[in-house]
Design an enzyme around this catalytic site. Structure first.
Site, PDB file in Angstrom:
ATOM      1  N   LEU A 102      10.949   1.480   7.462  1.00 30.45           N
ATOM      2  CA  LEU A 102      10.469   1.830   6.137  1.00 30.45           C
ATOM      3  C   LEU A 102      11.137   3.159   5.765  1.00 30.45           C
ATOM      4  O   LEU A 102      11.182   4.076   6.594  1.00 30.45           O
ATOM      5  CB  LEU A 102       8.950   2.028   6.169  1.00 30.45           C
ATOM      6  N   LYS A 153       6.510  -1.861   1.956  1.00 27.89           N
ATOM      7  CA  LYS A 153       5.301  -1.303   2.581  1.00 27.89           C
ATOM      8  C   LYS A 153       4.135  -2.271   2.368  1.00 27.89           C
ATOM      9  O   LYS A 153       3.255  -2.041   1.531  1.00 27.89           O
ATOM     10  CB  LYS A 153       5.023   0.093   2.014  1.00 27.89           C
ATOM     11  N   TYR A 175       0.830  -1.200   0.000  1.00 30.50           N
ATOM     12  CA  TYR A 175       0.000   0.000   0.000  1.00 30.50           C
ATOM     13  C   TYR A 175       0.864   1.248   0.000  1.00 30.50           C
ATOM     14  O   TYR A 175       2.085   1.177   0.223  1.00 30.50           O
ATOM     15  CB  TYR A 175      -0.960   0.011   1.199  1.00 30.50           C
ATOM     16  N   GLU A 213      11.460   2.461  14.531  1.00 35.13           N
ATOM     17  CA  GLU A 213      10.520   3.475  14.041  1.00 35.13           C
ATOM     18  C   GLU A 213       9.212   3.314  14.789  1.00 35.13           C
ATOM     19  O   GLU A 213       9.087   2.448  15.657  1.00 35.13           O
ATOM     20  CB  GLU A 213      10.311   3.324  12.530  1.00 35.13           C
TER      21      GLU A 213
HETATM   22  N1  PDD Z   1       2.577   5.095   7.405  1.00 34.15           N
HETATM   23  N2  PDD Z   1       7.169   3.731   8.998  1.00 34.15           N
HETATM   24  C1  PDD Z   1       6.011   3.045   8.975  1.00 34.15           C
HETATM   25  C2  PDD Z   1       5.956   1.711   9.638  1.00 34.15           C
HETATM   26  C3  PDD Z   1       4.889   3.602   8.333  1.00 34.15           C
HETATM   27  O1  PDD Z   1       3.736   2.905   8.292  1.00 34.15           O
HETATM   28  C4  PDD Z   1       4.988   4.882   7.735  1.00 34.15           C
HETATM   29  C5  PDD Z   1       3.840   5.521   7.017  1.00 34.15           C
HETATM   30  C6  PDD Z   1       6.218   5.557   7.800  1.00 34.15           C
HETATM   31  C7  PDD Z   1       6.421   6.907   7.183  1.00 34.15           C
HETATM   32  O2  PDD Z   1       6.427   6.839   5.782  1.00 34.15           O
HETATM   33  P1  PDD Z   1       5.933   8.060   4.884  1.00 34.15           P
HETATM   34  O3  PDD Z   1       6.670   9.255   5.332  1.00 34.15           O
HETATM   35  O4  PDD Z   1       6.286   7.655   3.508  1.00 34.15           O
HETATM   36  O5  PDD Z   1       4.434   8.188   5.105  1.00 34.15           O
HETATM   37  C8  PDD Z   1       7.296   4.941   8.427  1.00 34.15           C
HETATM   38  C9  PDD Z   1       1.394   5.510   6.669  1.00 34.15           C
HETATM   39  C10 PDD Z   1       1.181   6.979   6.667  1.00 34.15           C
HETATM   40  C11 PDD Z   1       0.216   4.703   7.162  1.00 34.15           C
HETATM   41  O6  PDD Z   1       0.409   3.517   7.393  1.00 34.15           O
HETATM   42  O7  PDD Z   1      -0.891   5.240   7.282  1.00 34.15           O
END
Ligand code: PDD
Length: 285
Positions: free
Chosen positions: A207, A149, A33, A182
């Protein structure tokens, strides 16, 4: 106004939108996703999100469901039909529908594509940022390929709920070596007392966040010093500032970790500046 979702070629009312019960995303979490922020009805950092999506698909050997240009049109259309001014658009691609069998379907099936969008409350989000959020730490229990992801988010769901149960907003994972990886859905950052901005390298355990990547550009432009390295919860408790980054929160200041007030217990100045500057550096399409 009813919300609209895109499912495998059709725009439908969200309440009627459904995938097949033998969708491999549903049965095996065999899918990926992306989440893009929407500002003024436009997608933020779309090219970077699509590059990461293509990498996730490659890593899982899922075929590209449609050309990128078509996918962009679909995502823009979902944003438009839902009249999103500020919010997020969600894209999920699974390996497709097949009788349940762990190995990949043979012959290959068409991947399933779902796009939804939702409005977020900008004022509420801003009010949260002005207060700052509380974080707890929890033991890392995810598979090692968190660089992909995937929709395989059960540990993240449990970590977020643990945070809520403890009166916090987010959980930070701590790996077997005692270092923060994270958050359940965000990247984790601290600022040292001498003003260095610290976050784990994207080489393992996290991620590679798109927001994280853009923030690295913002830091350079603001002539702030970045250190990509591991840090422990104990270092974080004594940091000057802490914050998290993600597409849905951009920069969210952290004011408490495991009950330890961070800095003076208020959102830090660097986190506030990064939050204010972010969209000048993001690509808005
Ligand atoms: N989550 N780490 C994890 C485990 C995440 O699920 C996300 C983002 C990030 C940050 O990635 P980015 O800056 O590309 O959004 C780091 C999204 C927003 C979610 O699951 O809703």
């Amino acid at each position: 106004m009813s919300r609209i979702a895109y499912v495998n070629g059709h725009y439908q009312n969200l309440r009627d939108a459904a995938v097949n019960v033998e969708d491999r995303g549903y049965q095996f979490a065999d899918g990926i996703y992306e989440v893009c922020e929407i500002i003024g009805g436009r997608m933020v950092d779309f090219p970077r999100h699509m590059a990461r999506m293509q990498r996730s698909l490659r890593e899982l050997r899922i075929a590209e469901a449609m050309p990128l240009a078509s996918l962009k049109i679909v995502m823009e259309e979902v944003v438009r039909r839902n009249r999103i001014d500020y919010g997020i658009v969600y894209l999920q691609i699974s390996r497709g529908v097949a009788h349940r069998d762990h190995g990949f379907p043979s012959p290959e099936v068409k991947p399933s594509v779902v796009v939804t969008a939702k409005s977020l409350n900008l004022a509420k989000n801003q009010a949260t940022a002005e207060r700052g959020i509380k974080v707890i730490t929890t033991a890392e229990n995810r598979w090692p390929r968190v660089d992909i992801k995937t929709v395989c988010l059960l540990p993240n769901v449990l970590a977020r709920q643990e945070a809520r149960d403890k009166g916090a907003y987010e959980a930070w994972y701590v790996d077997a070596g005692g270092f923060v990886t994270e958050g359940a859905s965000c990247n984790a950052w601290i600022v040292t007392k001498d003003g260095k901005v610290v976050t784990r390298t994207a080489a393992s355990g996290i991620l590679a966040g798109i927001t994280r990547a853009v923030l690295i550009n913002v830091l350079e432009a603001m002539q702030l010093k970045l250190e990509e390295r591991n840090f422990t919860p104990d270092e974080a408790y004594h940091a000057a500032e802490a914050f998290v980054s993600s597409a849905s929160q951009i920069v969210m200041p952290v004011v408490s970790i495991d009950g330890h007030a961070i800095g003076d217990g208020k959102p830090g100045g660097i986190a506030k500046r990064l939050r204010a500057e972010f969209h000048r550096f993001a690509a808005i399409s």
